[in-house]
Design a protein around this motif. Sequence first.
Motif, PDB file in Angstrom:
ATOM      1  N   GLY A 198      14.380  -8.834 -21.939  1.00 36.65           N
ATOM      2  CA  GLY A 198      15.449  -9.613 -21.335  1.00 36.65           C
ATOM      3  C   GLY A 198      16.820  -9.029 -21.618  1.00 36.65           C
ATOM      4  O   GLY A 198      17.825  -9.726 -21.552  1.00 36.65           O
ATOM      5  N   ALA A 220      19.941  -9.496 -19.463  1.00 34.05           N
ATOM      6  CA  ALA A 220      20.740 -10.720 -19.533  1.00 34.05           C
ATOM      7  C   ALA A 220      22.162 -10.394 -19.990  1.00 34.05           C
ATOM      8  O   ALA A 220      23.135 -10.905 -19.430  1.00 34.05           O
ATOM      9  CB  ALA A 220      20.093 -11.720 -20.478  1.00 34.05           C
ATOM     10  N   THR A 267      12.411 -13.712 -24.295  1.00 34.99           N
ATOM     11  CA  THR A 267      13.594 -12.951 -23.867  1.00 34.99           C
ATOM     12  C   THR A 267      13.591 -12.797 -22.346  1.00 34.99           C
ATOM     13  O   THR A 267      14.624 -12.915 -21.698  1.00 34.99           O
ATOM     14  CB  THR A 267      13.623 -11.568 -24.530  1.00 34.99           C
ATOM     15  OG1 THR A 267      12.345 -10.943 -24.373  1.00 34.99           O
ATOM     16  CG2 THR A 267      13.954 -11.661 -25.993  1.00 34.99           C
ATOM     17  N   LEU A 268      12.405 -12.545 -21.826  1.00 31.39           N
ATOM     18  CA  LEU A 268      12.268 -12.444 -20.364  1.00 31.39           C
ATOM     19  C   LEU A 268      12.723 -13.741 -19.707  1.00 31.39           C
ATOM     20  O   LEU A 268      13.490 -13.744 -18.738  1.00 31.39           O
ATOM     21  CB  LEU A 268      10.798 -12.151 -20.030  1.00 31.39           C
ATOM     22  CG  LEU A 268      10.387 -12.093 -18.574  1.00 31.39           C
ATOM     23  CD1 LEU A 268      11.117 -10.983 -17.868  1.00 31.39           C
ATOM     24  CD2 LEU A 268       8.885 -11.868 -18.457  1.00 31.39           C
ATOM     25  N   THR A 302      14.765 -15.949 -20.848  1.00 25.08           N
ATOM     26  CA  THR A 302      16.207 -16.141 -20.994  1.00 25.08           C
ATOM     27  C   THR A 302      16.963 -15.476 -19.848  1.00 25.08           C
ATOM     28  O   THR A 302      17.870 -16.065 -19.251  1.00 25.08           O
ATOM     29  CB  THR A 302      16.689 -15.550 -22.332  1.00 25.08           C
ATOM     30  OG1 THR A 302      15.866 -16.060 -23.375  1.00 25.08           O
ATOM     31  CG2 THR A 302      18.125 -15.915 -22.613  1.00 25.08           C
ATOM     32  N   ALA A 303      16.568 -14.240 -19.539  1.00 24.31           N
ATOM     33  CA  ALA A 303      17.240 -13.514 -18.460  1.00 24.31           C
ATOM     34  C   ALA A 303      17.015 -14.223 -17.125  1.00 24.31           C
ATOM     35  O   ALA A 303      17.941 -14.355 -16.312  1.00 24.31           O
ATOM     36  CB  ALA A 303      16.733 -12.075 -18.403  1.00 24.31           C
ATOM     37  N   PHE A 345      14.375  -8.570 -13.804  1.00 24.92           N
ATOM     38  CA  PHE A 345      13.405  -8.053 -14.762  1.00 24.92           C
ATOM     39  C   PHE A 345      13.355  -6.530 -14.696  1.00 24.92           C
ATOM     40  O   PHE A 345      13.250  -5.851 -15.717  1.00 24.92           O
ATOM     41  CB  PHE A 345      12.029  -8.653 -14.453  1.00 24.92           C
ATOM     42  CG  PHE A 345      10.913  -7.991 -15.181  1.00 24.92           C
ATOM     43  CD1 PHE A 345      10.780  -8.131 -16.547  1.00 24.92           C
ATOM     44  CD2 PHE A 345      10.009  -7.188 -14.501  1.00 24.92           C
ATOM     45  CE1 PHE A 345       9.760  -7.498 -17.223  1.00 24.92           C
ATOM     46  CE2 PHE A 345       8.988  -6.556 -15.172  1.00 24.92           C
ATOM     47  CZ  PHE A 345       8.859  -6.709 -16.541  1.00 24.92           C
ATOM     48  N   SER A 358      15.766  -4.903 -17.018  1.00 25.25           N
ATOM     49  CA  SER A 358      15.344  -4.952 -18.424  1.00 25.25           C
ATOM     50  C   SER A 358      14.244  -3.930 -18.690  1.00 25.25           C
ATOM     51  O   SER A 358      14.221  -3.271 -19.728  1.00 25.25           O
ATOM     52  CB  SER A 358      14.808  -6.341 -18.777  1.00 25.25           C
ATOM     53  OG  SER A 358      15.821  -7.299 -18.715  1.00 25.25           O
TER      54      SER A 358
END
Lengths: 340, 262
Positions: free
Chosen positions: A79, A82, A137-138, A140-141, A262, A265
Amino acid sequence: MAASDVTTAGPDDRRARARAFIERRHRIRLGEIVPWLLIAAVFFIFPDRTTFGTQVLIAIMFALSLDLILGYAGIVTLGHAAFFGIGAYTVAILSARLGWGEPISMLFAAAVLAGIGGLISGWFLLRYRGLTLLMLTLATAVLLQEFGNYRSDITGGYDGVPGMEIWKLLGVFENDLWGHNYYIYTAIVLFVVFIVVRHIIYSPFGQALVGIRENVRRMHAIGSPVHRRLVISYTIAAAIAGIAGALFAESTAYTTLGVFDFDNSAKVMVMLILGGTGRLYGAFAGATIYMILEDEFSKAFPEYWQFGIGLVLVLTVLFARRGLLGLFEDVAQYFRRSKS
Amino acid sequence: MTAVLQIEKLNRNFGALKVTRDVDLTLERGARRALIGPNGAGKTTLINLITGGLTPTSGRVLLNGEDITKTSQAERARRGIARTFQINQLFRGISVLENICLAIGERTGACNNLWRPAGASAGIIDEAFGYLESLRLADDALRLVRELPYGRQRLVEIAIALAQQPRVLLLDEPAAGVPSSESHLILDVVDSLDPEIAILIIEHDMDVVFRFARQITVLVAGAVFTEGTPDEIKHNPQVRAVYLGEEVHGEQAAGQGATHHG
């Protein structure tokens, strides 16, 4: 020869040698000038490609920020875009909605906001590790992206923020058609960021990050405040990613919610793995090669270019586990050995 | 005698399984206590409860009279509880010397510094080298830990704990996995540790236990079975039956199990 070395090496010798080794680790080596010479050379050799060059420098900075947390502290994240996105949107909203377009101060604003994003999300997420952390984390983004989409009246959604007005650099240098000024500007910012990251990596704090990567159980046992260390490193990495995102938005005067993708990232992680994680210059090698390959492949096979990137990554993981720089080291060592 | 570490009525359950039951244990300054008991008696669990890796279901842990039951593992380590692990927990990808420097850096707070190069702290490097010399690891100082033979890695395990300058040191089978031809090196080191440090050692080799320990605690099925001096333990018929005769006992149990299943 070796035997006589052992017998003559007294305890003080050993201590001096050990001390010298540790003391010299952080000294700047001659070879470290090479990437900067290349960055300067590109400016003069390919004056018509500096716009692309600027994007490469930004990718290097983004990958470098990831190296601090992934390569050194061992934090796996999908992420990281983000923070790149927060940086880009700081510039977009300041310049298009709030009437402030001064580039350098916008970098600071982007760093602060992305840093805050890193601090808050990191404080919650860095209690987890491995797959759980990857997913969080993924998420969150994605959340940030969807929030941007929800308020598309401000962000412009996937069409981008219209009407970004970036002022002249230092009130003098315009973002010219060839992007010369922005190439120099980005290179200078990259250099400053690099110096900061390099200091952190060779500091005792940086050593503690490596300790967390190598064995987090032992770090707890020797009294390390692991969570705090991770959150601090995550915050710094987020701030740097934010600066990279801000430079992206400033140099292109354009941003869409796609920056939170994604893809973005994953791409930065691929770059870093390609170059080699935890080795400072891996970001330079990986980002540069990735960007050039992407550019060439997309020209040569506009429809299948991702196949080429995938192939390179598979080859790297199979034959150069430690990245291209690791491979380079191994080859150099092989030749040195076969010579002697 | 001043108690450095006290454990009062410590319990730990994993679901319905009681791994630690009403354990009381005291370590005085300079204690040399061995913790013995059959496999699965809860010895390592007890160490984890003392260091804070696990939280007890009930009971208290006191360090110098202060209740540290709720204190985090890292904080306990900073207050002077160090441990070694039964299976090496080392920083394998960095040099032996840096392993030790890291422990010192975390102890002194040097690791809070993000800017000054680690190599600039000559004091830390010298101190670290001192531990390596005393454990006869000086020749390996610059080698990566993962390149060392297992026996020498076991010494690094102890060196890291010593670099914490502990008041309480918990050694979980320090010679585990080391061929007997080399284990005396490790046991010599254990023997020569600072007499001020309170040491609790888990060890299966009875020769080592009787040589090293002045006090022995026998743990069976999570509870303290008995404690005493090596002589008392050696001549305690119940201990002989339960623990020293473990193999005979184990065979009987296996035999019974077989008849049940058959």
